[in-house]
Motif scaffolding. Structure first.
Motif, PDB file in Angstrom:
ATOM      1  N   ASN A  15       1.066  -1.107  -0.202  1.00 25.44           N
ATOM      2  CA  ASN A  15      -0.059  -0.174  -0.047  1.00 25.44           C
ATOM      3  C   ASN A  15       0.938   1.279   0.001  1.00 25.44           C
ATOM      4  O   ASN A  15       1.443   1.704   1.007  1.00 25.44           O
ATOM      5  N   ASN A  16       1.261   1.821  -1.092  1.00 24.60           N
ATOM      6  CA  ASN A  16       2.182   2.685  -1.269  1.00 24.60           C
ATOM      7  C   ASN A  16       1.997   4.165  -0.713  1.00 24.60           C
ATOM      8  O   ASN A  16       2.956   4.885  -0.511  1.00 24.60           O
ATOM      9  N   LYS A  17       0.673   4.446  -0.274  1.00 20.18           N
ATOM     10  CA  LYS A  17       0.345   5.761   0.503  1.00 20.18           C
ATOM     11  C   LYS A  17       0.146   5.443   1.949  1.00 20.18           C
ATOM     12  O   LYS A  17      -0.239   6.463   2.334  1.00 20.18           O
ATOM     13  N   LYS A  18       0.560   4.242   2.424  1.00 18.72           N
ATOM     14  CA  LYS A  18       0.368   4.191   3.745  1.00 18.72           C
ATOM     15  C   LYS A  18       1.620   3.769   4.320  1.00 18.72           C
ATOM     16  O   LYS A  18       2.494   3.025   4.246  1.00 18.72           O
ATOM     17  N   ASP A  64       5.306   4.121   2.206  1.00 15.84           N
ATOM     18  CA  ASP A  64       5.354   5.230   1.238  1.00 15.84           C
ATOM     19  C   ASP A  64       6.720   5.636   1.101  1.00 15.84           C
ATOM     20  O   ASP A  64       7.131   6.668   0.372  1.00 15.84           O
ATOM     21  N   ARG A 122      -8.923  -0.968  -0.360  1.00 13.30           N
ATOM     22  CA  ARG A 122      -7.271  -0.501  -0.144  1.00 13.30           C
ATOM     23  C   ARG A 122      -6.982  -0.762   1.341  1.00 13.30           C
ATOM     24  O   ARG A 122      -6.521   0.012   1.856  1.00 13.30           O
ATOM     25  N   ASP A 123      -7.845  -1.559   2.049  1.00 10.10           N
ATOM     26  CA  ASP A 123      -7.701  -1.833   3.539  1.00 10.10           C
ATOM     27  C   ASP A 123      -6.479  -2.941   3.717  1.00 10.10           C
ATOM     28  O   ASP A 123      -6.983  -3.829   4.203  1.00 10.10           O
ATOM     29  N   TYR A 124      -5.510  -2.556   3.620  1.00 11.65           N
ATOM     30  CA  TYR A 124      -4.268  -3.514   3.758  1.00 11.65           C
ATOM     31  C   TYR A 124      -3.086  -2.740   3.878  1.00 11.65           C
ATOM     32  O   TYR A 124      -2.634  -1.729   3.401  1.00 11.65           O
ATOM     33  N   ASP A 125      -1.949  -3.779   4.283  1.00 16.38           N
ATOM     34  CA  ASP A 125      -0.634  -3.254   4.348  1.00 16.38           C
ATOM     35  C   ASP A 125       0.240  -3.921   3.027  1.00 16.38           C
ATOM     36  O   ASP A 125       0.653  -3.458   2.213  1.00 16.38           O
ATOM     37  N   ASN A 159      -2.124   2.215  -4.823  1.00 17.58           N
ATOM     38  CA  ASN A 159      -1.753   3.584  -4.555  1.00 17.58           C
ATOM     39  C   ASN A 159      -0.638   4.319  -4.904  1.00 17.58           C
ATOM     40  O   ASN A 159       0.076   4.894  -4.236  1.00 17.58           O
ATOM     41  N   THR A 199       3.339  -5.592  10.935  1.00 20.39           N
ATOM     42  CA  THR A 199       2.516  -5.071   9.883  1.00 20.39           C
ATOM     43  C   THR A 199       1.863  -6.152   9.497  1.00 20.39           C
ATOM     44  O   THR A 199       1.847  -7.187  10.251  1.00 20.39           O
TER      45      THR A 199
END
Length: 491
Positions: free
Chosen positions: A269-272, A276, A391-394, A418, A345
């Motif tokens: 998840n690139n925005k989390k 990121d 998009r609820d994930y790591d 993301n 994570t």
């Protein structure tokens, strides 16, 4: 008298035996690992949808053949303008949908306009982004004007997401799909099987099978038992890799190991935070030993990849060295990113064997560099809802089996990675606008290198197509150029 009774009995048994044998050849039971969430390929991203309906129930203007080539389908022919921006399709006549309604140019316009509409639920709206307008020339002729030339346009029209549907039945296709194909929908026993039957009034070459049953068998051991017992005659993508040698040694079965378009990735998840951070993503990639993963999860079946591109493609570049297995480098990168002591994570794993077994291996490797990944098994419907949609994930593991899908990394606004990279988006635009083979190859190579360096996901391996079926069955595809079980020539 007793002799005649015996003779008549023997004749009856022989007739019955031949009848049963004949019947067995007109029906086929196929095993599938994942049950689709519904049966409308224009309204869902799950490959399991196309694995049942593509080319069987639904058809597009074009179709993708077993070698990955573009073939005519509902369009019998087409012409392209000199500037490459206008395609004129001539449609087959006397085509009917399974509910008896007639197919024509109005259905093509409806389907393409519906797919590219702002409110569309089509999972691959990018396929239609180049379309400027769709015009009906006459009942059997459609003109599609593009905003700019698109080298992939005819190929894109062969995807399952681009099949033609009728306005009368489009909203009902999730549960009772109505297409124009050689098979019609028969029944769906949720959690068990989906049955399709031969379309008796098909416009093209009739199917050789009278009926096909797709039986949902997610457990590898159960899949093995079903094949050995004859309850299932074919498993186009067999999930029990460790038992393949057993079937290879059994003359009753044919084992075909082919290729697919399935790039298997460890999605991030690139925005989390902390994903990121480029150095965190690089550290994770360097912590994974692809050989150990392929041997342990796939029993040696699978080809390592270093970017999001199939090794069988002529434009492929081997970039596995960019993120080679190097746990010491991984620890160094984590420290530079401010995570010298690692972090905790989660790793959400859908049902396929490559994900569940691969997840255990990757979690152990991440632990070696200080990352504690809690494994969370999820069912396929949960994965689609939690990971893909919301998009609820790591972290997650999944194989992307759509063809020619490098452009999903240009979809930061609606795709689960993301990932947002303007330079990559520009490369994708250039690729789509160029039809010259050598120029496209160079652009493809540049795009692969951008992804290999930016690590929006850890690129693991290309999923093999492990097909096993009764040795008497003919016509199933050896390779998987598109996510489909095309039964049109199976006997």
């Amino acid at each position: 008298m007793k002799f005649w009774k015996l003779a008549l009995a023997s004749a009856a048994i022989a007739w019955l035996s031949s009848t049963v044998s004949l019947a067995a050849k007109t029906a086929l039971v196929l095993g599938i690992v994942l049950e689709p969430p519904h049966l409308d390929p224009t309204a869902g991203a799950a490959a399991a949808i196309d694995e049942i309906v593509y080319a069987n129930i639904f058809e597009g203007l074009t179709r993708i053949g077993p070698k990955g080539d573009v073939l005519p389908a509902l369009a019998e022919s087409w012409t392209k303008s000199d500037d490459g921006k206008v395609y004129t399709f001539k449609l087959h006549r006397d085509v009917k949908f399974h509910d008896g309604t007639s197919f024509g140019a109005d259905d093509v316009k409806f389907s393409l306009d519906r797919a590219r509409d702002g409110k569309s639920t089509n999972a691959q709206k990018g396929l239609f982004a180049a379309i400027d307008k769709v015009e009906i020339v006459d009942p059997l002729t459609v003109k599609v004007s593009l905003k700019q030339p698109s080298g992939d346009f005819l190929y894109n029209m062969g995807w399952g997401d681009a099949v033609i549907v009728a306005p009368e039945s489009a909203e009902l296709n999730k549960q009772t799909p109505i297409g124009t194909g050689p098979f019609r929908f028969d029944s769906w026993a949720k959690g068990s099987q989906i049955v399709i039957a031969k379309n008796p009034v098909y416009w093209g070459t009739p199917a050789l099978l009278d009926k096909a049953t797709f039986r949902v068998i997610p457990d590898p051991a159960a899949a093995t038992a079903a094949l050995l017992a004859g309850d299932v005659q074919a498993f186009p993508v067999f999930p029990s890799y460790e038992t393949i040698p057993q079937f290879q040694a059994d003359p009753r079965f044919k084992v075909v190991i082919g290729t697919t378009e399935g790039e298997t990735v460890l999605g991030m998840n690139n925005k989390k935070p902390p994903f990121d951070n480029l150095k965190v993503r690089q550290a994770i990639a360097h912590a994974i030993d692809r050989k150990t993963l392929i041997d342990g999860a796939m029993f040696g079946l699978g080809t390592p990849i270093g970017s999001f591109f199939p090794p069988h493609h002529p434009s492929y570049v081997d970039l596995t060295s960019e993120t080679n297995y190097d746990p010491q480098l991984a620890k160094k990168l984590l420290a530079e990113a401010g995570h010298a002591d690692g972090f905790k994570t989660t790793l959400k794993l859908p049902p396929p064997t490559y994900a569940r077994r691969g997840g255990e291996i990757i979690a152990a490797e991440l632990r070696e560099i200080g990352i504690e990944a809690e494994i969370i098994p999820v069912e396929w419907a949960q994965w689609l809802d939690q990971v893909f949609k919301n998009r609820d994930y790591d972290l997650t593991i999944v194989s992307h089996t759509e063809p020619n899908d490098l452009n999903i990394f240009a979809r930061d606004d609606d795709y689960y990675f993301n990932y947002d990279n303007l330079a990559f988006k520009e490369l994708v635009k250039q690729i789509d606008a160029v039809s010259d083979g050598s120029k496209r190859t160079e652009l493809y190579k540049q795009a692969q290198k951008v992804l290999a360096n930016d690590v929006p996901a850890a690129f693991l391996f290309q999923l093999p197509k492990t097909g096993i079926w009764d040795a008497k069955v003919e016509g199933l595809w050896e390779n998987g150029p598109i996510q489909a079980n095309d039964l049109t020539a199976v006997k």
